[in-house]
Motif scaffolding. Structure first.
Motif, PDB file in Angstrom:
ATOM      1  N   ILE A 133       0.832  -1.205   0.000  1.00  0.00           N
ATOM      2  CA  ILE A 133       0.000   0.000   0.000  1.00  0.00           C
ATOM      3  C   ILE A 133       0.868   1.257   0.000  1.00  0.00           C
ATOM      4  N   ALA A 134       2.005   1.191   0.697  1.00  0.00           N
ATOM      5  CA  ALA A 134       2.904   2.343   0.780  1.00  0.00           C
ATOM      6  C   ALA A 134       3.821   2.461  -0.436  1.00  0.00           C
ATOM      7  N   SER A 135       3.625   1.595  -1.432  1.00  0.00           N
ATOM      8  CA  SER A 135       4.428   1.598  -2.670  1.00  0.00           C
ATOM      9  C   SER A 135       5.911   1.369  -2.403  1.00  0.00           C
ATOM     10  N   GLU A 136       6.207   0.610  -1.350  1.00  0.00           N
ATOM     11  CA  GLU A 136       7.593   0.276  -1.038  1.00  0.00           C
ATOM     12  C   GLU A 136       8.024  -1.024  -1.715  1.00  0.00           C
ATOM     13  N   ALA A 137       7.064  -1.793  -2.210  1.00  0.00           N
ATOM     14  CA  ALA A 137       7.365  -3.069  -2.857  1.00  0.00           C
ATOM     15  C   ALA A 137       6.215  -3.432  -3.780  1.00  0.00           C
ATOM     16  N   ASP A 138       6.528  -4.270  -4.771  1.00  0.00           N
ATOM     17  CA  ASP A 138       5.498  -4.798  -5.667  1.00  0.00           C
ATOM     18  C   ASP A 138       4.999  -6.154  -5.185  1.00  0.00           C
ATOM     19  N   ALA A 139       5.824  -6.820  -4.389  1.00  0.00           N
ATOM     20  CA  ALA A 139       5.443  -8.100  -3.795  1.00  0.00           C
ATOM     21  C   ALA A 139       6.156  -8.233  -2.462  1.00  0.00           C
ATOM     22  N   VAL A 140       5.463  -8.793  -1.487  1.00  0.00           N
ATOM     23  CA  VAL A 140       6.052  -9.024  -0.164  1.00  0.00           C
ATOM     24  C   VAL A 140       5.862 -10.495   0.172  1.00  0.00           C
ATOM     25  N   PHE A 141       6.967 -11.172   0.471  1.00  0.00           N
ATOM     26  CA  PHE A 141       6.926 -12.597   0.787  1.00  0.00           C
ATOM     27  C   PHE A 141       7.238 -12.807   2.265  1.00  0.00           C
ATOM     28  N   GLY A 142       6.410 -13.601   2.911  1.00  0.00           N
ATOM     29  CA  GLY A 142       6.732 -14.027   4.265  1.00  0.00           C
ATOM     30  C   GLY A 142       7.743 -15.156   4.195  1.00  0.00           C
ATOM     31  N   SER A 143       8.889 -14.984   4.834  1.00  0.00           N
ATOM     32  CA  SER A 143       9.958 -15.984   4.761  1.00  0.00           C
ATOM     33  C   SER A 143      10.176 -16.650   6.111  1.00  0.00           C
ATOM     34  N   ARG A 144      10.229 -17.978   6.083  1.00  0.00           N
ATOM     35  CA  ARG A 144      10.506 -18.746   7.296  1.00  0.00           C
ATOM     36  C   ARG A 144      11.994 -18.986   7.478  1.00  0.00           C
ATOM     37  N   MET A 145      12.786 -18.537   6.490  1.00  0.00           N
ATOM     38  CA  MET A 145      14.217 -18.835   6.492  1.00  0.00           C
ATOM     39  C   MET A 145      15.086 -17.623   6.800  1.00  0.00           C
ATOM     40  N   LYS A 147      15.347 -15.875   9.594  1.00  0.00           N
ATOM     41  CA  LYS A 147      15.965 -15.996  10.913  1.00  0.00           C
ATOM     42  C   LYS A 147      16.464 -17.417  11.100  1.00  0.00           C
ATOM     43  N   LYS A 148      17.744 -17.538  11.280  1.00  0.00           N
ATOM     44  CA  LYS A 148      18.385 -18.847  11.346  1.00  0.00           C
ATOM     45  C   LYS A 148      17.787 -19.714  12.452  1.00  0.00           C
ATOM     46  N   GLY A 149      17.388 -20.908  12.081  1.00  0.00           N
ATOM     47  CA  GLY A 149      16.897 -21.875  13.051  1.00  0.00           C
ATOM     48  C   GLY A 149      15.418 -21.794  13.351  1.00  0.00           C
ATOM     49  N   ASP A 150      14.748 -20.690  12.943  1.00  0.00           N
ATOM     50  CA  ASP A 150      13.333 -20.534  13.279  1.00  0.00           C
ATOM     51  C   ASP A 150      12.459 -21.606  12.638  1.00  0.00           C
ATOM     52  N   ALA A 151      12.789 -21.984  11.401  1.00  0.00           N
ATOM     53  CA  ALA A 151      11.959 -22.966  10.701  1.00  0.00           C
ATOM     54  C   ALA A 151      11.964 -24.305  11.433  1.00  0.00           C
ATOM     55  N   LEU A 152      13.133 -24.741  11.881  1.00  0.00           N
ATOM     56  CA  LEU A 152      13.226 -26.016  12.598  1.00  0.00           C
ATOM     57  C   LEU A 152      12.568 -25.917  13.973  1.00  0.00           C
ATOM     58  N   LYS A 153      12.677 -24.746  14.599  1.00  0.00           N
ATOM     59  CA  LYS A 153      12.011 -24.553  15.888  1.00  0.00           C
ATOM     60  C   LYS A 153      10.497 -24.617  15.741  1.00  0.00           C
ATOM     61  N   GLY A 154      10.006 -24.269  14.562  1.00  0.00           N
ATOM     62  CA  GLY A 154       8.571 -24.325  14.293  1.00  0.00           C
ATOM     63  C   GLY A 154       8.126 -25.687  13.812  1.00  0.00           C
ATOM     64  N   ASP A 155       8.979 -26.696  14.014  1.00  0.00           N
ATOM     65  CA  ASP A 155       8.658 -28.091  13.688  1.00  0.00           C
ATOM     66  C   ASP A 155       8.595 -28.377  12.191  1.00  0.00           C
ATOM     67  N   MET A 156       9.298 -27.558  11.375  1.00  0.00           N
ATOM     68  CA  MET A 156       9.427 -27.941   9.971  1.00  0.00           C
ATOM     69  C   MET A 156      10.268 -29.209   9.918  1.00  0.00           C
ATOM     70  N   PRO A 157       9.782 -30.269   9.263  1.00  0.00           N
ATOM     71  CA  PRO A 157      10.570 -31.502   9.170  1.00  0.00           C
ATOM     72  C   PRO A 157      11.943 -31.233   8.557  1.00  0.00           C
ATOM     73  N   PRO A 227      10.285 -11.624   7.833  1.00  0.00           N
ATOM     74  CA  PRO A 227      10.306 -12.890   8.578  1.00  0.00           C
ATOM     75  C   PRO A 227       8.931 -13.227   9.143  1.00  0.00           C
ATOM     76  N   ILE A 228       8.573 -14.495   9.058  1.00  0.00           N
ATOM     77  CA  ILE A 228       7.313 -14.979   9.630  1.00  0.00           C
ATOM     78  C   ILE A 228       7.607 -16.243  10.430  1.00  0.00           C
ATOM     79  N   PRO A 229       6.762 -16.564  11.394  1.00  0.00           N
ATOM     80  CA  PRO A 229       6.974 -17.794  12.168  1.00  0.00           C
ATOM     81  C   PRO A 229       6.612 -19.029  11.347  1.00  0.00           C
ATOM     82  N   THR A 230       7.216 -20.138  11.705  1.00  0.00           N
ATOM     83  CA  THR A 230       6.917 -21.417  11.063  1.00  0.00           C
ATOM     84  C   THR A 230       5.983 -22.209  11.955  1.00  0.00           C
ATOM     85  N   PHE A 231       4.953 -22.780  11.338  1.00  0.00           N
ATOM     86  CA  PHE A 231       4.032 -23.606  12.111  1.00  0.00           C
ATOM     87  C   PHE A 231       3.687 -24.855  11.318  1.00  0.00           C
ATOM     88  N   TYR A 232       4.024 -26.005  11.860  1.00  0.00           N
ATOM     89  CA  TYR A 232       3.620 -27.276  11.272  1.00  0.00           C
ATOM     90  C   TYR A 232       2.814 -28.028  12.320  1.00  0.00           C
TER      91      TYR A 232
END
Length: 507
Positions: A133-145, A147-157, A227-232
């Motif tokens: 909305i603020a025209s700072e990006a054309d696409a915004v992706f939530g990334s689980r990767m 922050k190092k280790g967050d994906a595994l802490k969120g139980d990603m296999p 960055p977004i949290p990982t949830f499995y």
């Protein structure tokens, strides 16, 4: 398609704020869908920057996902929630196409993709929407990767984590990108960006997400990662990892080689128009062959001259050039040196004076009737000892043969199978066409692929040129990307008859 287009008071009132669509894709998610809708934060519904609406499309679920979503929509009467149902399953990618089309059609400024199984946290919606909305990006992706280790802490296999990292590394290398993750399904797009890419051609499978990243990269759109949290949890994964991995690598490679003119698919054709005609001088190419074939300080006729690249170079040799083109872009039209005409219909008899050389570069394969063209050339120039320099694509090139063998014989916006080509030639078929049309071939040469255009002026491009040139010596018909010929018209029958009569009268 079933529609619950729940009326909301004031829903269609004019608002000066931007409009954001929260697009929820769902399939057999009856256990999660109400929780996902409930978790959408209040500051997403009410804030100073944008107004939000929810579009939920149930992709022909076999459970009660649609019923529960519709019941929630009716219960939350103060919030604009539209629930749709696909009577035929469209697939993960196919469902997204419908939602993005809806967002564009309804005039939203941003659309954010949310999964109905709760794998991605609705609490992070605002973080994805605001940069759009603020025209700072054309696409915004939530990334689980990020922050190092967050994906595994969120139980990603572990096997998924390893696959994610490996595939992201490969795709970054292939596509020249720098993303921390290619495989998150939590994304926001500006509808302006979506309108500029041909996403309707993308896969209906889970590799749709990769296709759309490639398209955004090709259009040089601004991609921001947060960055977004990982949830499995106990949601059911419907992705066949092996099939998915193979498909996304194939798509990444295809988009890369399409830039070289070897492969074509409309989903990677983000320009929607013909590639610009660029000069190919300084290395073995059709332009260099033609340039070398023209004697200095002579008169030249350039048929199908395009942006007059040859004219500019030949004038450095002291040549006088008359250019004929259907549409000139940046050069004067209908002057003595620039004639606007369709080569298929151009009356060569109206050209004043003689020419030492005629250029027909990448023209013959675009004519409706090359034989008639050669006949007109012969009628007009056979008595003038005029040479004609011809270059055409070689349909017998090894990559084209391999594509045909694999069933991938498809046209593109440049290269051997250019969409504008109406005739295809090999060395033998071009030679036969010229000989039947009354021409003598003075010189014939195979031209390698224009690697500097694909890789830049690098050592690798030079190595490829050298290897290709050596291969042409071994088999010209198999390894030549283009065919270059210098030919001269034989006297016509009319001229030969007249000469015979003169010879008799002279005795």
């Amino acid at each position: 398609m079933k529609i619950d287009n729940h009326s909301v008071a004031g829903r269609h009132q004019v608002s000066k704020k931007a409009k954001a669509l929260i697009f929820i894709v769902s399939y057999n998610a009856e256990r999660f869908i109400e929780g996902v809708l409930e978790r959408i934060p209040g500051d997403v519904w009410t804030n100073e920057l944008y107004d939000s609406e929810v579009l939920l499309i149930d992709d022909c679920s076999r459970d009660d996902t649609f019923k529960r979503a519709r019941a929630f929509s009716e219960k939350e009467g103060s919030r604009p929630i539209t629930v749709l149902f696909n009577p035929v399953n469209q697939g993960y990618g196919g469902n997204q196409k419908i939602g993005y089309f809806y967002a564009i059609q309804q005039g939203f400024d941003a659309v954010v993709l949310l999964h109905g199984d709760g794998q991605y946290a609705p609490e992070y919606l605002d973080r994805l929407i605001r940069p759009i909305i603020a025209s700072e990006a054309d696409a915004v992706f939530g990334s689980r990767m990020m922050k190092k280790g967050d994906a595994l802490k969120g139980d990603m296999p572990v096997y998924k984590w390893l696959g994610n990292k490996a595939l992201t590394f490969l795709q970054n290398r292939i596509l020249g990108a720098h993303l921390s993750e290619f495989h998150s399904g939590y994304r926001a797009y500006s509808t302006e960006a979506l309108s500029s890419i041909p996403f309707k051609y993308n896969s209906d499978y889970f590799d749709f997400d990769t296709d759309i990243i490639i398209q955004l990269l090709l259009k040089k759109k601004r991609i921001l990662e947060v960055p977004i949290p990982t949830f499995y949890g106990d949601e059911i994964s419907r992705v066949n990892e092996i099939r998915y991995g193979i498909k996304i690598i194939i798509s990444s490679v295809q988009s890369r080689v399409q830039r070289w003119g070897i492969f074509y698919h409309p989903r990677f054709d983000t320009e929607g128009k013909r590639y610009p005609y660029v000069p190919k001088f300084g290395f073995p190419s059709s332009h260099q062959f033609a340039f070398d074939a023209v004697p200095p300080r002579t008169r030249v006729l350039d048929l199908g001259s395009g942006p007059c690249l040859m004219e500019k170079e030949l004038k450095k040799k002291g040549c006088s050039v008359v250019s004929v083109e259907k549409h000139f872009d940046d050069t004067p039209q209908d002057s003595s040196e620039h004639i606007t005409a369709d080569i298929d219909k151009f009356d060569l008899s109206k050209l004043p004076g003689d020419f030492k050389t005629i250029l027909a570069l990448d023209v013959i394969d675009q004519l409706r009737a090359p034989e008639l063209f050669f006949e007109r050339i012969r009628d007009r120039f056979s008595e003038n000892h005029t040479d004609i320099v011809i270059t055409v694509a070689n349909v017998g090139f090894i990559m084209t043969r391999l594509s045909l063998f694999l069933g991938l014989f498809n046209y593109g916006r440049r290269g051997i199978l250019d969409l504008e080509h109406t005739r295809l030639f090999t060395f033998r078929s071009l030679r036969r066409t010229l000989e039947m049309s009354g021409f003598v071939i003075l010189k014939e040469k195979g031209i390698p692929a224009p690697y500097p255009l694909a890789f830049g002026w690098t050592g690798f491009a030079g190595l490829c040129l050298s290897i290709n040139s050596l291969a042409i010596r071994a088999s010209r018909s198999l390894f030549s990307y283009q065919i270059a010929v210098v030919a001269r018209a034989k006297p016509t029958l009319e001229v030969l008859l007249e000469r015979a009569r003169k010879a008799v009268s002279g005795k």
